[in-house]
Scaffold this active site. Structure first.
Site, PDB file in Angstrom:
ATOM      1  N   THR A 229      39.533  47.398  36.559  1.00 35.49           N
ATOM      2  CA  THR A 229      40.145  46.108  36.869  1.00 35.49           C
ATOM      3  C   THR A 229      39.821  45.690  38.298  1.00 35.49           C
ATOM      4  O   THR A 229      39.474  44.537  38.565  1.00 35.49           O
ATOM      5  CB  THR A 229      41.664  46.164  36.646  1.00 35.49           C
ATOM      6  OG1 THR A 229      41.917  46.541  35.288  1.00 35.49           O
ATOM      7  CG2 THR A 229      42.314  44.828  36.923  1.00 35.49           C
ATOM      8  N   ASP A 230      39.926  46.628  39.225  1.00 37.22           N
ATOM      9  CA  ASP A 230      39.528  46.354  40.607  1.00 37.22           C
ATOM     10  C   ASP A 230      38.049  45.983  40.694  1.00 37.22           C
ATOM     11  O   ASP A 230      37.666  45.033  41.384  1.00 37.22           O
ATOM     12  CB  ASP A 230      39.771  47.590  41.482  1.00 37.22           C
ATOM     13  CG  ASP A 230      41.127  47.561  42.168  1.00 37.22           C
ATOM     14  OD1 ASP A 230      41.751  46.490  42.211  1.00 37.22           O
ATOM     15  OD2 ASP A 230      41.566  48.615  42.663  1.00 37.22           O
ATOM     16  N   LEU A 231      37.208  46.756  40.021  1.00 37.87           N
ATOM     17  CA  LEU A 231      35.769  46.521  40.110  1.00 37.87           C
ATOM     18  C   LEU A 231      35.381  45.187  39.482  1.00 37.87           C
ATOM     19  O   LEU A 231      34.537  44.458  40.019  1.00 37.87           O
ATOM     20  CB  LEU A 231      35.016  47.675  39.447  1.00 37.87           C
ATOM     21  CG  LEU A 231      35.170  49.027  40.150  1.00 37.87           C
ATOM     22  CD1 LEU A 231      34.570  50.150  39.308  1.00 37.87           C
ATOM     23  CD2 LEU A 231      34.509  49.004  41.528  1.00 37.87           C
TER      24      LEU A 231
END
Length: 471
Positions: A229-231
């Site tokens: 999700t961050d990436l």
């Protein structure tokens, strides 16, 4: 004298934004505001098109698309640093603002450490300069505003409203830098009932439904092995900033960009979300399998696993031929993908039994050249021993060249995964190692803002800034 210079830079920057929209040379500011070579070429192509192939051509230029673009990076942890690192790979000058002393949160995330440096931090912070500024100090906040005035992009990942409290919100920065592409990365966006919540990958992945659809079919929800999700948010941010720079090139005006973990992850639910929105089919966990394609999953072999995907009927026939199961391909229950999905359990049982009879390497050899997508489940040692990955030089040129190596001032020789894209006309070579906290403070104050030694000494003495001395 320094104040006069800063005022002149701000004035030139305002003019540069307006002049660029008219196709005129600005009086100062960044290359982007003076119609950069890269963007000018994008709008004045001779129609010849780029050559194909992953490696740079023999006559490749050293010019990168974002040469001359200055990015003021107030982000921490992963999504923001991953985005700005990718922009730095394309030639942007990235100035990373950190807290004096502790710096980015991920500097403490470990083990493992390379020397005293967090390997997590090292993995997403190459090609950046670090300035250590105490933003809670009024003099520190003033420095941020001055840096924004001479930057093209301002990126932050604070809870909405926090930077505005110290005069660093979008409206504040826009007044002194109307050209700025100001990008905010948050957990849940700029409005709504969840706006004041902090955002971490695992929580956003849970709230956005990714964790609900990840894991074994009859098992518990599972977090992905890396912070997807961050990436994904970092990649959305990277693309959005590029779009923002192009928009400013066309209009001469800056803008605000809202990126957040929740929106990025929901957007990435793709067909699972569409299944629910259109057919009210609830998402579920499938392990390594796929809800709409059969076979498309990992199969246990005699000594490991192989993943095979038959995306069409002809590929399924080929799979059956390789497995020496011609009768299965002729079975009316498995003639089409729709039928294979309906009769998943029986078919997978048959295929699983056959795959268990040979070692992984035997199956890999049999599938080679078949046209069916397949591959082993590799561990890290196997991944970075694969000639398709390549990890041998400063920036390996063997096939995909996915490993960058560099010399860090305290950690020594380090290696990190490089960008997943290659370009025919330039190489992303000679990366700069991730910085120490405040390693470039004095350099930036002098070279970018024009501060004199006595003013810098006063800022250091009062703790508004800090300089890391490399020994």
């Amino acid at each position: 004298m320094r104040r006069c210079c800063a005022a002149m830079l701000r004035g030139a920057r305002w003019c540069g934004g307006l002049c660029s929209s008219l196709g005129l040379a600005g009086a100062g500011g960044s290359t982007l505001l003076r119609r950069p070579r890269a963007l000018s070429a994008a709008f004045s192509s001779n129609g010849g098109g780029a050559r194909s192939g992953g490696a740079p051509s023999a006559g490749a230029s050293d010019v990168k698309p974002l040469d001359g673009v200055k990015i003021l990076d107030l982000t921490r942890v992963l999504a923001g640093p991953f985005a700005t690192m990718n922009l730095g790979d394309l030639g942007a000058e990235v100035i990373k603002v950190e807290r004096p002393g502790a710096g980015d949160d991920t500097r403490a995330w470990g083990p493992p450490f390379a020397g005293t440096e967090s390997v997590y931090f090292l993995s997403v912070n190459r090609n950046k300069k670090s300035i250590a500024i105490n933003m809670k100090d009024s003099k520190g906040a003033k420095l941020i505003r001055e840096l924004a005035a001479v930057s093209d992009v301002f990126v932050e990942n604070y809870v909405p409203g926090k930077l505005a409290e110290i005069g660093l919100g979008y409206e504040d920065i826009q007044k002194i830098a109307p050209h700025i592409v100001y990008c905010s990365i948050t957990g849940y966006g700029q409005t709504g009932p969840m706006v004041q919540r902090g955002g971490y990958d695992s929580i956003a992945a849970a709230v956005a439904g990714l964790m609900h659809i990840t894991g074994h079919e009859d098992g518990e929800p599972v977090r992905a092995g890396v912070a997807m999700t961050d990436l994904a948010t970092g990649l959305y941010t990277y693309g959005a900033i590029m779009a923002g720079l192009l928009q400013r090139y066309k209009t001469g005006k800056g803008l605000h960009i809202d990126c957040n973990l929740l929106s990025s992850q929901v957007a990435c639910l793709t067909h699972v979300a569409a299944n629910y929105l259109n057919c009210k089919i609830e998402g579920k966990r499938w392990g390594t399998a796929h809800g709409s394609i059969v076979p498309y999953q990992a199969f246990k072999t005699k000594d490991g696993y192989i993943v095979v995907g038959a995306g069409n009927d002809q590929q399924f026939v080929t799979v059956c031929k390789i497995l020496n199961l011609p009768e299965v391909s002729k079975d009316s229950r498995y003639k089409t993908n729709t039928l294979r999905v309906e009769n998943r359990k029986e078919l997978i049982d048959i295929l699983s039994t056959r795959f268990s009879e040979k070692a992984t390497i035997e199956w890999l050899q049999l599938f080679e050249g078949s046209g069916v997508p397949y591959g082993p489940i590799n561990n890290m040692q196997q991944v970075f021993s694969d000639p398709q990955v390549g990890s041998h030089q400063v920036f390996s040129v063997l096939h995909n060249g996915l490993v960058m190596k560099m010399d860090h001032p305290t950690a020594g020789r380090i290696a990190v995964p490089g960008p997943g894209v290659r370009y025919s006309e330039f190489a992303m070579s000679h990366p700069k190692p991730p910085p120490l906290v405040g390693q470039h403070t004095v350099e930036i104050l002098k070279g970018t803002l024009g501060y004199e030694d006595d003013a810098i000494e006063e800022l250091l003495r009062t703790g508004a800034v800090a300089q890391h001395e490399v020994r």
